[in-house]
Design an enzyme around this catalytic site. Structure first.
Site, mmCIF file in Angstrom:
data_model
loop_
_atom_site.group_PDB
_atom_site.id
_atom_site.type_symbol
_atom_site.label_atom_id
_atom_site.label_comp_id
_atom_site.label_asym_id
_atom_site.label_seq_id
_atom_site.Cartn_x
_atom_site.Cartn_y
_atom_site.Cartn_z
ATOM 1 N NE ARG A 60 -3.467 0.578 2.653
ATOM 2 C CZ ARG A 60 -3.337 1.451 3.660
ATOM 3 N NH1 ARG A 60 -2.539 1.201 4.664
ATOM 4 N NH2 ARG A 60 -4.003 2.580 3.653
ATOM 5 C CE LYS A 119 1.992 -5.891 6.266
ATOM 6 N NZ LYS A 119 1.834 -4.591 5.623
ATOM 7 N NE ARG A 248 3.728 5.564 13.038
ATOM 8 C CZ ARG A 248 4.639 6.154 13.779
ATOM 9 N NH1 ARG A 248 5.420 5.444 14.555
ATOM 10 N NH2 ARG A 248 4.786 7.454 13.737
#
Ligand code: BTN
Length: 255
Positions: A60, A119, A248
């Site tokens: 992204r 992640k 975040r």
């Protein structure tokens, strides 16, 4: 390299998506780039394109998405899609992947799967109009083993084999492909609302201090029925919808 279960995936998905095909390539620049090229050239049949290795994987916000050959599952699915409202699509896709892969996987708005603050997978959704029809290209990258060295990454990586010992990319793909297509069909007719409760159960940002890419920070208060992130900031409750925003969790070291 794994033996890809192309036939089993085709058998599970073709009844849901007429004209569907599965293609496995040893190497490509990016599965998303390739399917966007094909869509723009007029291809309209649904296709699942898997690459064992990508030379120019994209994430992204114009970021790169890198992974060593064999270290991740990388694929894109192109299909005609015509929802009345596109908002919340990436959340529904993330929820579908998480449900297929492991109960402990969390979702980090708007496009990431995380496990234990790291992640695990990312989603890149692009669309193109071909004549009157709109085509979506849903790109997914799942880390299978944590990169040996993840210090250089913005976010430390997790690998699916940490949660599901012994699983390989082909088994992961077989698990998630048909449920993903079912999710897309449901989304097309009913939008994000059928996924809201499931998203909330896995929402990693809920109740956490977050920082948006424009520097604004506040307390994440979940998502609304359109998939917008609600953040309680000093200026009041902010509805964050832009796919250009990154979020975040705030940590002690966040400036
Ligand atoms: C992100 O985390 O920012 C999204 C990552 C998406 C990566 C996948 S890998 C398969 C597909 N092809 C690409 O070039 N990107 C997506």
């Amino acid at each position: 390299m794994p033996r890809w279960p192309a036939e089993a995936i085709w058998e599970a998905v073709a009844p849901l998506l007429p004209g569907f095909s599965v293609e496995i390539l040893p190497e490509i620049d990016s599965t998303n780039t390739e399917l966007m090229r094909r869509v723009r050239a007029g291809q309209s049949d649904p296709v699942l394109l898997v690459a064992e290795s990508q030379t120019a994987g994209r994430g992204r916000l114009g970021r790169d998405w890198r992974s060593a050959p064999g270290a991740s599952l990388t694929f894109s699915l192109a299909l005609p899609l015509a929802p009345a409202d596109w908002s919340g699509l990436s959340l529904a896709v993330g929820l579908s992947l998480a449900r297929s892969l492991h109960p402990d996987i969390g979702l980090k708005w708007p496009n990431d799967l995380w496990w234990r603050e790291r992640k695990l997978a990312g989603i890149l959704i692009e669309t193109a109009s071909v004549g009157a029809a709109r085509q979506a290209v849903i790109g997914v990258g799942v880390n299978m083993a944590p990169p040996l060295q993840s210090e250089g990454l913005r976010t430390p990586a997790a690998g699916l084999r940490e949660l599901v010992p012994g699983i390989d990319a082909s088994a992961a793909l077989l698990r998630l492909a048909a449920p993903l297509v079912r999710t897309l069909k449901t989304f097309e007719t009913a939008g994000f609302s059928p996924f809201l409760a499931g998203y909330r159960e896995r929402d990693l940002l809920q109740g956490r201090e977050v920082v948006l890419s424009d520097g604004v920070h506040g307390l994440a208060q979940g998502v609304d029925a359109t998939g917008a992130l609600l953040v309680h900031t000093a200026a009041g409750l902010q509805r964050v919808t832009s796919s250009d925003v990154s979020v975040r969790p705030r940590t002690d070291s966040t400036p």
